[in-house]
Design an enzyme around this catalytic site. Structure first.
Site, short mmCIF file in Angstrom:
data_model
loop_
_atom_site.label_atom_id
_atom_site.label_comp_id
_atom_site.label_asym_id
_atom_site.label_seq_id
_atom_site.Cartn_x
_atom_site.Cartn_y
_atom_site.Cartn_z
N ASP A 78 31.28 27.31 10.58
CA ASP A 78 31.95 27.92 9.44
C ASP A 78 32.42 29.32 9.80
O ASP A 78 31.87 29.98 10.69
CB ASP A 78 31.04 27.95 8.21
CG ASP A 78 29.78 28.79 8.43
OD1 ASP A 78 29.12 28.62 9.47
OD2 ASP A 78 29.46 29.61 7.55
N GLU A 135 26.58 29.46 7.88
CA GLU A 135 25.88 30.64 8.35
C GLU A 135 26.47 31.88 7.71
O GLU A 135 25.76 32.84 7.40
CB GLU A 135 25.96 30.76 9.88
CG GLU A 135 25.04 31.81 10.49
CD GLU A 135 25.66 33.21 10.58
OE1 GLU A 135 24.92 34.18 10.85
OE2 GLU A 135 26.89 33.34 10.36
#
Length: 376
Positions: A78, A135
Site C-alpha cells: 500500500d 502499513e
C-alpha cells in the site's frame, strides 16, 4: 520445459507502481507480486480481512523451503495518496534521467521487487515474504493478522528484514535496529454553554483545558538513552469550534501525540495524561490509542550480517539507528530479531517520488548477499 525467466527488479518495480494501491490496498498489485513469486517456487497465500473504514485489507504470505534457517522479508504494497502536482502520472512509472518515478518507488515497492529478484538467485533454508496492504494506514488488519496466520501454521522466522527506506544520503548508510513507540490521545473537556455577558450562568471549559495542556506541555518524560532520543509530547490539535463572539462554548477538545523510547510504556502514558486532565477537569474524557510500543533489536547477529553485506557489496559503513517514525517492525519484533534496511528515503511520501535505477540493482545485490550469509 522452458527455462524460468528470473525477475528483474526494475521491471517488477514498474509493474508494482502501475498497480494503483492507495491504502488499504488489495487486488491487482498483489496479482503482480504473486505472478513473480510462483515461478520461483514460493507457495503463496492471500487473504482479505476487515471492514470499512480500516479495511478491507489484503495480505500475502509466501513461503519457499521446508527446513533449515528461516529468513523472513516483510514489507507493504500500500502507498499514501499521491496528491496533486506530479510531473507525470503517479501510477504511470516513468524513467527520466536515470530515475524511476512513481508512487511507491522507494516506499516500498522498489525494495519488495529487489528482494524478489534476490530470492530468485539464492536458495536454501526457508524464505518467507510477509506482505501487507495496510502499513500506511491504521494497520489493524495488516501485519498483525499476518503474524496470527503465521502462528497458526507454525511459521517462526529466525531473522527478519523489513524493507523500509532507511538510507539517508547513499544506499546502505543507515539501517534501523529499533523504533520509538507512538500513541495519540484525544481529550474532551465538557462545559456549559452560555452568554459571555452572564458567565455565572455558564461553565467555560477552555481555561481548564488550557491549564491541563500547559501542565502536559511542561512534562519532561526522559533524557533518552544510548540508542534512543528523548521521548516527546506534542500538542497537535486544539479545537473549540465556536463561530460566535458572544457565546461561551459548551465543549473544548485537544489531541496530543507522544513518540516515546523504550523507557516508557504506552498505556502508562495514557494514564498519566488522564490523571492530569482530570485534576483540572474532573469530567474530562481522555481516550488514547497506542500505535506501537518502542522496540530495540540489540546489535548482534542480524545487524552484523546486514552491515557486513552492505560493506562488502557497496563499500559503505552503516550507521545503526532508531530514528524516524513507526513501521510494521514494531509488530514483527515480537517474533524474532528485526532490522530495517532499504532505499533512500529522501522522496518518500513526496510528489515525484523516485528511485535511482542503479540503487535498485545494488539493493538486489545486497539482499542476495544477506540471504547467502543467512543460509550459510
Amino acid at each position: 520445459m522452458p527455462e524460468t525467466i528470473l525477475p528483474d527488479a526494475i521491471e517488477l518495480t514498474k509493474a508494482l507502481i502501475a498497480a494503483e494501491s492507495v491504502t488499504p490496498a488489495r487486488g491487482s498489485v498483489f496479482d503482480v507480486l504473486e505472478a513473480a513469486l510462483l515461478p520461483l517456487g514460493f507457495k503463496v497465500e492471500r487473504f482479505i480481512e476487515g471492514e470499512a473504514p480500516e479495511g478491507p485489507v489484503e495480505n500475502l504470505l509466501a513461503v519457499r523451503g521446508t527446513s533449515g534457517r528461516h529468513f523472513a522479508f516483510a514489507g507493504h504494497l500500500d502507498v499514501v495518496p499521491p496528491g496533486q502536482g506530479w510531473t507525470s502520472g503517479a501510477f504511470e512509472p516513468e524513467v527520466r534521467g536515470g530515475l524511476l518515478y512513481g508512487r511507491g518507488a522507494v516506499d516500498m515497492k522498489g525494495a519488495i521487487a529487489a528482494f524478489v529478484a534476490a530470492a530468485a538467485r539464492v536458495e536454501g533454508g526457508v524464505t518467507t515474504l510477509i506482505i501487507t496492504g495496510d502499513e500506511e494506514g491504521p494497520a489493524t488488519y495488516g501485519t498483525p493478522r499476518l503474524i496470527e496466520r503465521m502462528a497458526e501454521r507454525g511459521l517462526l522466522p529466525d531473522l527478519c528484514l523489513v524493507g523500509e527506506p532507511t538510507s539517508q544520503h547513499r544506499l546502505g548508510d543507515m539501517i534501523k535496529i529499533g523504533r520509538r513507540g507512538s500513541t495519540v490521545i484525544d481529550i474532551v473537556v465538557p462545559g456549559k454553554q452560555g452568554h459571555v455577558a452572564y458567565p455565572h450562568l455558564a461553565d467555560n471549559p477552555v481555561p481548564r483545558l488550557v491549564r491541563a495542556l500547559a501542565e502536559i506541555d511542561a512534562i519532561t518524560l526522559d533524557q533518552g538513552n544510548a540508542w534512543f532520543q528523548p521521548s516527546n509530547i506534542e500538542i497537535i490539535d486544539l479545537t473549540v469550534g465556536n463561530p460566535a463572539t458572544n457565546v461561551i462554548p459548551g465543549e473544548a477538545r485537544a489531541r496530543i501525540s507522544i513518540r516515546f523510547n523504550d523507557q516508557q510504556y504506552g498505556p502508562d502514558l495514557i494514564a498519566r495524561i488522564e490523571e492530569i486532565v482530570q485534576s483540572h477537569a474532573p469530567a474530562g474524557i481522555v481516550k488514547g490509542r497506542v500505535y506501537g510500543e518502542a522496540f530495540l533489536t540489540e546489535p548482534g547477529e542480524l545487524s552484523t550480517l546486514i552491515s557486513g553485506a552492505i560493506r562488502d557489496r557497496l563499500g559503505v559503513e552503516t550507521e545503526l539507528s532508531t530514528t524516524g517514525g513507526t513501521s510494521d517492525a514494531r509488530f514483527l519484533s515480537k517474533l524474532c530479531p528485526v532490522v530495517e534496511f532499504g532505499l533512500l528515503n529522501a522522496t518518500m511520501h513526496k510528489l515525484d517520488e523516485a528511485v535511482a535505477l542503479p540503487d535498485l540493482v545494488a539493493l538486489t545485490d545486497v539482499y542476495a548477499e544477506i540471504l547467502k550469509r543467512a543460509f550459510a
